[in-house]
Design a protein around this motif. Structure first.
Motif, PDB file in Angstrom:
ATOM      1  N   GLU A  27       7.179   3.540  12.170  1.00 41.47           N
ATOM      2  CA  GLU A  27       5.726   3.405  12.149  1.00 41.47           C
ATOM      3  C   GLU A  27       5.077   4.189  11.007  1.00 41.47           C
ATOM      4  N   PRO A  28       5.503   5.428  10.682  1.00 39.68           N
ATOM      5  CA  PRO A  28       4.901   6.121   9.534  1.00 39.68           C
ATOM      6  C   PRO A  28       5.096   5.357   8.221  1.00 39.68           C
ATOM      7  N   LEU A  29       6.288   4.786   8.022  1.00 35.97           N
ATOM      8  CA  LEU A  29       6.544   3.999   6.814  1.00 35.97           C
ATOM      9  C   LEU A  29       5.698   2.740   6.819  1.00 35.97           C
ATOM     10  N   ARG A  30       5.636   2.072   7.948  1.00 39.58           N
ATOM     11  CA  ARG A  30       4.848   0.838   8.060  1.00 39.58           C
ATOM     12  C   ARG A  30       3.375   1.116   7.762  1.00 39.58           C
ATOM     13  N   ALA A  31       2.856   2.200   8.293  1.00 35.24           N
ATOM     14  CA  ALA A  31       1.450   2.547   8.061  1.00 35.24           C
ATOM     15  C   ALA A  31       1.197   2.866   6.595  1.00 35.24           C
ATOM     16  N   ALA A  32       2.122   3.583   5.959  1.00 34.55           N
ATOM     17  CA  ALA A  32       1.952   3.913   4.544  1.00 34.55           C
ATOM     18  C   ALA A  32       1.966   2.650   3.693  1.00 34.55           C
ATOM     19  N   CYS A  33       2.839   1.706   4.022  1.00 32.76           N
ATOM     20  CA  CYS A  33       2.901   0.445   3.270  1.00 32.76           C
ATOM     21  C   CYS A  33       1.588  -0.324   3.386  1.00 32.76           C
ATOM     22  N   LEU A  34       1.065  -0.421   4.590  1.00 33.66           N
ATOM     23  CA  LEU A  34      -0.173  -1.170   4.789  1.00 33.66           C
ATOM     24  C   LEU A  34      -1.346  -0.504   4.086  1.00 33.66           C
ATOM     25  N   GLU A  35      -1.390   0.828   4.089  1.00 33.23           N
ATOM     26  CA  GLU A  35      -2.457   1.529   3.371  1.00 33.23           C
ATOM     27  C   GLU A  35      -2.366   1.260   1.873  1.00 33.23           C
ATOM     28  N   ALA A  36      -1.152   1.254   1.333  1.00 29.25           N
ATOM     29  CA  ALA A  36      -0.978   0.988  -0.092  1.00 29.25           C
ATOM     30  C   ALA A  36      -1.410  -0.436  -0.439  1.00 29.25           C
ATOM     31  N   VAL A  37      -1.070  -1.388   0.412  1.00 28.40           N
ATOM     32  CA  VAL A  37      -1.461  -2.780   0.164  1.00 28.40           C
ATOM     33  C   VAL A  37      -2.976  -2.932   0.266  1.00 28.40           C
ATOM     34  N   THR A  94       9.446 -12.132   1.170  1.00 30.14           N
ATOM     35  CA  THR A  94       8.997 -12.487   2.511  1.00 30.14           C
ATOM     36  C   THR A  94       8.380 -11.275   3.205  1.00 30.14           C
ATOM     37  N   VAL A  95       8.989 -10.112   3.036  1.00 29.55           N
ATOM     38  CA  VAL A  95       8.400  -8.888   3.587  1.00 29.55           C
ATOM     39  C   VAL A  95       7.054  -8.614   2.918  1.00 29.55           C
ATOM     40  N   GLY A  96       6.971  -8.849   1.616  1.00 28.25           N
ATOM     41  CA  GLY A  96       5.705  -8.669   0.916  1.00 28.25           C
ATOM     42  C   GLY A  96       4.632  -9.606   1.427  1.00 28.25           C
ATOM     43  N   ALA A  97       4.998 -10.855   1.690  1.00 27.63           N
ATOM     44  CA  ALA A  97       4.035 -11.814   2.231  1.00 27.63           C
ATOM     45  C   ALA A  97       3.563 -11.378   3.615  1.00 27.63           C
ATOM     46  N   TRP A  98       4.468 -10.819   4.399  1.00 22.76           N
ATOM     47  CA  TRP A  98       4.083 -10.301   5.724  1.00 22.76           C
ATOM     48  C   TRP A  98       3.082  -9.158   5.590  1.00 22.76           C
ATOM     49  N   LEU A  99       3.318  -8.239   4.643  1.00 20.05           N
ATOM     50  CA  LEU A  99       2.387  -7.130   4.440  1.00 20.05           C
ATOM     51  C   LEU A  99       1.008  -7.644   4.016  1.00 20.05           C
ATOM     52  N   LEU A 100       0.977  -8.630   3.128  1.00 19.21           N
ATOM     53  CA  LEU A 100      -0.302  -9.200   2.713  1.00 19.21           C
ATOM     54  C   LEU A 100      -1.016  -9.857   3.900  1.00 19.21           C
ATOM     55  N   GLU A 101      -0.252 -10.530   4.739  1.00 29.56           N
ATOM     56  CA  GLU A 101      -0.837 -11.156   5.930  1.00 29.56           C
ATOM     57  C   GLU A 101      -1.450 -10.096   6.840  1.00 29.56           C
ATOM     58  N   GLN A 102      -0.714  -8.990   7.039  1.00 32.30           N
ATOM     59  CA  GLN A 102      -1.211  -7.915   7.904  1.00 32.30           C
ATOM     60  C   GLN A 102      -2.493  -7.302   7.345  1.00 32.30           C
ATOM     61  N   ALA A 103      -2.610  -7.272   6.015  1.00 35.18           N
ATOM     62  CA  ALA A 103      -3.779  -6.688   5.371  1.00 35.18           C
ATOM     63  C   ALA A 103      -4.934  -7.677   5.231  1.00 35.18           C
ATOM     64  N   GLY A 104      -4.736  -8.920   5.666  1.00 34.48           N
ATOM     65  CA  GLY A 104      -5.795  -9.922   5.582  1.00 34.48           C
ATOM     66  C   GLY A 104      -6.077 -10.397   4.169  1.00 34.48           C
ATOM     67  N   ALA A 105      -5.058 -10.449   3.308  1.00 37.16           N
ATOM     68  CA  ALA A 105      -5.247 -10.818   1.901  1.00 37.16           C
ATOM     69  C   ALA A 105      -5.651 -12.278   1.756  1.00 37.16           C
ATOM     70  N   THR A 106      -6.584 -12.526   0.843  1.00 34.47           N
ATOM     71  CA  THR A 106      -6.994 -13.886   0.495  1.00 34.47           C
ATOM     72  C   THR A 106      -6.948 -14.128  -1.010  1.00 34.47           C
ATOM     73  N   THR A 107      -6.604 -13.112  -1.792  1.00 34.33           N
ATOM     74  CA  THR A 107      -6.563 -13.222  -3.254  1.00 34.33           C
ATOM     75  C   THR A 107      -5.459 -14.188  -3.682  1.00 34.33           C
ATOM     76  N   PRO A 108      -5.693 -15.035  -4.677  1.00 32.86           N
ATOM     77  CA  PRO A 108      -4.609 -15.880  -5.203  1.00 32.86           C
ATOM     78  C   PRO A 108      -3.381 -15.042  -5.533  1.00 32.86           C
ATOM     79  N   THR A 109      -2.232 -15.548  -5.122  1.00 33.44           N
ATOM     80  CA  THR A 109      -1.011 -14.748  -5.200  1.00 33.44           C
ATOM     81  C   THR A 109       0.145 -15.555  -5.766  1.00 33.44           C
ATOM     82  N   HIS A 110       0.837 -14.966  -6.727  1.00 29.49           N
ATOM     83  CA  HIS A 110       2.101 -15.498  -7.225  1.00 29.49           C
ATOM     84  C   HIS A 110       3.224 -14.575  -6.767  1.00 29.49           C
ATOM     85  N   ALA A 111       4.446 -15.021  -6.927  1.00 32.11           N
ATOM     86  CA  ALA A 111       5.593 -14.189  -6.568  1.00 32.11           C
ATOM     87  C   ALA A 111       6.705 -14.395  -7.580  1.00 32.11           C
ATOM     88  N   CYS A 112       7.478 -13.344  -7.778  1.00 29.37           N
ATOM     89  CA  CYS A 112       8.537 -13.365  -8.790  1.00 29.37           C
ATOM     90  C   CYS A 112       9.736 -12.588  -8.259  1.00 29.37           C
TER      91      CYS A 112
END
Length: 232
Positions: A27-37, A94-112
């Motif tokens: 949970e501490p790692l998960r929270a830090a990731c979401l705050e960074a996103v 896929t993990v990155g997409a999950w983090l964006l989903e959790q953060a409510g992201a709507t910005t156009p997004t590419h992936a590499c």
């Protein structure tokens, strides 16, 4: 140009449904990731680009989706503001997409996706190109440190791992692209550090951007070095 970046690890265990009973431990790692996103999204980028390691190079510019089916979880996530056609996202993305989903992201997004053994020069050049995709670009960079920090680690204990991770943590916390570019690719491979290649893409994108950094998390649960950093 690059205006912000979030650096996070990408173990599938970040996703509570995958972690199951072990979810509270991270949970501490998960929270830090979401705050960074969330800080990344607040920077006002016109385009977010996910960068993570993969078995082969790949680019997603019209959306994309990934799943956690391989871990026995019926969970599908997609990149914001795009379709779901084309190849499945690499596991790190896929993990990155999950983090964006959790953060409510709507910005156009590419992936590499970048191969973990890609040479430094090519990664730096890729980063420079990504920074030129829009006037305001944000990167979500997915990868971790060495997997050799303890005898129970995936790569067992390697005495060199702690020093390598400390060098990486200093570079990430100090928003130092030159130090990231200088990370030894051969040693990173021996230590099973899957963040080296994505971090060097960030190094290329950040050249001349004048960003400052903040290290949010630096621990080694399960013997793997995990870092979370914000550049802005």
């Amino acid at each position: 140009m690059l205006v912000a970046a979030a650096v996070v690890p990408c173990p599938p265990l970040l996703v509570p449904e995958v972690a199951s009973g072990a979810a509270p431990e991270l949970e501490p790692l998960r929270a830090a990731c979401l705050e960074a996103v969330q800080e990344l999204l607040a920077a006002g980028a016109e385009l977010i680009v996910l960068v993570g390691g993969g078995p082969a190079a790949g680019v997603w510019t019209e959306g994309g989706a990934g799943s956690f089916h391989r871990y026995g979880v019926s969970r599908v996530v997609r990149l914001p503001s795009g379709g779901v056609d084309g190849p499945e996202l690499a596991p790190s993305l896929t993990v990155g997409a999950w983090l964006l989903e959790q953060a409510g992201a709507t910005t156009p997004t590419h992936a590499c996706a970048v191969p973990v053994d890609a040479p430094t020069g090519r990664l730096l050049g890729l980063g420079q190109g990504l920074a030129e995709l829009a006037d305001r670009v944000g990167l979500l960079v997915l990868g971790g440190g060495s997997a050799c920090r303890s005898v129970k680690a995936p790569g067992y204990l390697d005495e060199r791992a702690e020093g390598w991770d400390a060098e990486a943590a200093r570079a990430l916390g100090g928003a130092d692209p030159d130090a990231l570019a200088g990370l030894d690719a051969g040693l990173a491979a021996e230590l099973q550090a899957d963040g080296r290649a994505p971090w060097q893409v960030l190094a290329g994108a950040a050249q001349g951007a004048g960003l400052s950094g903040r290290l949010r998390y630096d621990e080694a649960p399960y013997g793997v070095g995990y870092f979370v950093a914000s550049w802005s």
